[in-house]
Design a protein around this motif. Structure first.
Motif, PDB file in Angstrom:
ATOM      1  N   LEU A 244     -38.976   3.050   2.880  1.00 24.45           N
ATOM      2  CA  LEU A 244     -39.157   1.069   3.761  1.00 24.45           C
ATOM      3  C   LEU A 244     -38.798   0.606   2.884  1.00 24.45           C
ATOM      4  N   ASN A 245     -37.845  -0.273   4.223  1.00 22.40           N
ATOM      5  CA  ASN A 245     -36.597  -1.053   4.049  1.00 22.40           C
ATOM      6  C   ASN A 245     -37.610  -2.657   4.803  1.00 22.40           C
ATOM      7  N   GLU A 246     -37.656  -3.444   3.815  1.00 21.84           N
ATOM      8  CA  GLU A 246     -38.509  -5.055   4.418  1.00 21.84           C
ATOM      9  C   GLU A 246     -37.584  -6.240   4.130  1.00 21.84           C
ATOM     10  N   ASN A 247     -37.588  -6.841   4.812  1.00 20.25           N
ATOM     11  CA  ASN A 247     -36.497  -8.085   5.075  1.00 20.25           C
ATOM     12  C   ASN A 247     -37.203  -9.541   5.082  1.00 20.25           C
ATOM     13  N   GLU A 248     -37.068 -10.192   4.904  1.00 19.02           N
ATOM     14  CA  GLU A 248     -37.863 -11.959   5.300  1.00 19.02           C
ATOM     15  C   GLU A 248     -37.678 -12.508   5.152  1.00 19.02           C
ATOM     16  N   GLU A 249     -37.520 -13.841   6.815  1.00 24.68           N
ATOM     17  CA  GLU A 249     -36.456 -15.067   6.492  1.00 24.68           C
ATOM     18  C   GLU A 249     -37.677 -16.365   5.996  1.00 24.68           C
ATOM     19  N   ILE A 250     -37.999 -17.020   5.267  1.00 25.76           N
ATOM     20  CA  ILE A 250     -38.439 -18.297   4.976  1.00 25.76           C
ATOM     21  C   ILE A 250     -38.531 -19.668   6.010  1.00 25.76           C
ATOM     22  N   ASN A 251     -38.663 -19.991   6.265  1.00 34.58           N
ATOM     23  CA  ASN A 251     -38.482 -21.349   7.126  1.00 34.58           C
ATOM     24  C   ASN A 251     -39.042 -22.470   5.743  1.00 34.58           C
ATOM     25  N   PHE A 252     -38.503 -23.533   5.812  1.00 33.03           N
ATOM     26  CA  PHE A 252     -38.856 -24.859   4.963  1.00 33.03           C
ATOM     27  C   PHE A 252     -39.955 -24.831   4.653  1.00 33.03           C
ATOM     28  N   ASN A 253     -40.657 -24.751   5.632  1.00 37.81           N
ATOM     29  CA  ASN A 253     -42.745 -24.947   4.978  1.00 37.81           C
ATOM     30  C   ASN A 253     -43.812 -24.048   4.669  1.00 37.81           C
TER      31      ASN A 253
ATOM     32  N   ARG B 104     -43.596 -21.240   5.435  1.00 34.04           N
ATOM     33  CA  ARG B 104     -44.175 -19.804   6.653  1.00 34.04           C
ATOM     34  C   ARG B 104     -43.091 -18.898   6.565  1.00 34.04           C
ATOM     35  N   TYR B 105     -43.182 -17.571   6.852  1.00 37.25           N
ATOM     36  CA  TYR B 105     -42.448 -16.661   7.625  1.00 37.25           C
ATOM     37  C   TYR B 105     -41.653 -17.341   8.967  1.00 37.25           C
ATOM     38  N   THR B 106     -40.131 -17.115   9.415  1.00 43.31           N
ATOM     39  CA  THR B 106     -40.276 -16.782  10.196  1.00 43.31           C
ATOM     40  C   THR B 106     -39.789 -15.866  11.064  1.00 43.31           C
ATOM     41  N   ARG B 107     -39.584 -14.925  10.119  1.00 45.28           N
ATOM     42  CA  ARG B 107     -39.058 -12.931  10.967  1.00 45.28           C
ATOM     43  C   ARG B 107     -39.150 -12.221   9.681  1.00 45.28           C
ATOM     44  N   LYS B 108     -40.075 -11.059  10.218  1.00 49.59           N
ATOM     45  CA  LYS B 108     -40.381 -10.168   9.557  1.00 49.59           C
ATOM     46  C   LYS B 108     -40.019  -8.762   9.292  1.00 49.59           C
ATOM     47  N   GLU B 109     -39.228  -8.187   9.019  1.00 47.65           N
ATOM     48  CA  GLU B 109     -38.157  -6.928   9.804  1.00 47.65           C
ATOM     49  C   GLU B 109     -38.899  -5.959   8.754  1.00 47.65           C
ATOM     50  N   PHE B 110     -38.945  -4.463   9.718  1.00 47.61           N
ATOM     51  CA  PHE B 110     -39.199  -3.163   8.753  1.00 47.61           C
ATOM     52  C   PHE B 110     -38.366  -2.659   9.214  1.00 47.61           C
ATOM     53  N   ASN B 111     -37.485  -1.885   8.688  1.00 46.82           N
ATOM     54  CA  ASN B 111     -37.082  -0.602   8.730  1.00 46.82           C
ATOM     55  C   ASN B 111     -37.675   0.538   8.017  1.00 46.82           C
ATOM     56  N   PHE B 112     -37.976   2.301   8.538  1.00 48.86           N
ATOM     57  CA  PHE B 112     -38.466   2.732   7.868  1.00 48.86           C
ATOM     58  C   PHE B 112     -37.690   3.882   8.864  1.00 48.86           C
ATOM     59  N   SER B 113     -36.835   4.236   7.643  1.00 44.33           N
ATOM     60  CA  SER B 113     -35.888   5.913   7.814  1.00 44.33           C
ATOM     61  C   SER B 113     -36.741   6.641   7.219  1.00 44.33           C
ATOM     62  N   SER B 114     -36.657   7.932   7.549  1.00 45.44           N
ATOM     63  CA  SER B 114     -36.969   9.440   7.314  1.00 45.44           C
ATOM     64  C   SER B 114     -36.256  10.527   7.709  1.00 45.44           C
ATOM     65  N   PHE B 115     -35.897  11.839   6.885  1.00 40.21           N
ATOM     66  CA  PHE B 115     -35.540  12.798   7.425  1.00 40.21           C
ATOM     67  C   PHE B 115     -35.761  14.038   6.778  1.00 40.21           C
ATOM     68  N   LYS B 116     -35.704  15.036   7.479  1.00 40.06           N
ATOM     69  CA  LYS B 116     -36.743  16.661   6.654  1.00 40.06           C
ATOM     70  C   LYS B 116     -35.824  17.643   7.410  1.00 40.06           C
ATOM     71  N   ARG B 117     -34.971  18.394   5.966  1.00 36.41           N
ATOM     72  CA  ARG B 117     -34.491  19.891   6.895  1.00 36.41           C
ATOM     73  C   ARG B 117     -34.739  20.422   5.987  1.00 36.41           C
ATOM     74  N   SER B 118     -34.658  21.974   6.422  1.00 33.50           N
ATOM     75  CA  SER B 118     -35.037  22.921   5.265  1.00 33.50           C
ATOM     76  C   SER B 118     -34.498  24.372   5.663  1.00 33.50           C
ATOM     77  N   PHE B 119     -34.172  24.974   4.685  1.00 29.15           N
ATOM     78  CA  PHE B 119     -33.685  25.574   5.242  1.00 29.15           C
ATOM     79  C   PHE B 119     -33.745  27.416   4.282  1.00 29.15           C
ATOM     80  N   THR B 120     -33.816  28.599   5.033  1.00 28.18           N
ATOM     81  CA  THR B 120     -34.436  29.663   4.550  1.00 28.18           C
ATOM     82  C   THR B 120     -33.501  30.279   3.799  1.00 28.18           C
ATOM     83  N   LEU B 121     -33.387  30.936   3.335  1.00 33.97           N
ATOM     84  CA  LEU B 121     -32.515  31.176   1.646  1.00 33.97           C
ATOM     85  C   LEU B 121     -32.744  32.427   1.582  1.00 33.97           C
ATOM     86  N   SER B 122     -31.539  32.563   1.125  1.00 32.28           N
ATOM     87  CA  SER B 122     -31.757  34.960   1.224  1.00 32.28           C
ATOM     88  C   SER B 122     -31.459  35.192  -0.019  1.00 32.28           C
ATOM     89  N   ASN B 123     -32.759  36.575   0.005  1.00 30.07           N
ATOM     90  CA  ASN B 123     -32.472  36.860  -0.894  1.00 30.07           C
ATOM     91  C   ASN B 123     -31.789  36.567  -2.548  1.00 30.07           C
TER      92      ASN B 123
END
Length: 143
Positions: free
Chosen positions: A76-85, A87-106
């Protein structure tokens, strides 16, 4: 009579064009979330390589349960741009995930699996059990 070659445009390509990434300020291309994988078999081991650039070692979770190897990550990444007052003018969240599974041989020795992350590639070495290794050629003596 004139013959005119007509190209029909499939509906799928029209839909793909409408929902391109960065349309309307950024649709996410979900195919990029699943890392590409190379699997190789050598005489003494298997090698799984995942292309996962711009990540850190701490971002990965690798586990084995009932002969299933699972590689996952949640960031989870979060970027925030703040103005002179103040207050934040823009706040963006970036969420990325993955899951890979492999059945192993004996034939895999699960006690000796190791992983290395280097130059954007996660390499997991799965050594084979001693009994699964190729036996050297031997001569049989005739009595």
């Amino acid at each position: 009579m004139n013959l005119v070659k007509r190209q029909s445009v499939p509906l799928a390509s029209v839909i793909d064009e409408l929902f391109k990434p960065d349309w309307f300020g950024g649709f996410q291309d979900f195919e990029k979330n699943v890392p590409l994988v190379n699997i190789q078999e050598a005489e003494t081991n298997f090698l799984i390589e995942l292309a996962v650039p711009e990540m850190k070692k701490k971002d990965f979770n690798i586990e084995i349960d009932s002969n299933v190897l699972t590689i996952s990550s949640v960031i989870l990444n979060e970027n925030e741009e703040i103005n002179f007052n103040g207050r934040y003018t823009r706040k963006e969240f970036n969420f990325s995930s993955f899951k890979r599974s492999f059945t192993l041989s004996n034939t895999v020795n699960t006690e000796k699996i190791n992983a290395l992350y280097e130059n954007g590639v996660l390499a997991i070495t799965l050594p084979k059990k001693e009994e699964a290794l190729p036996k050297p050629k031997r001569l049989i003596e005739i009595n």
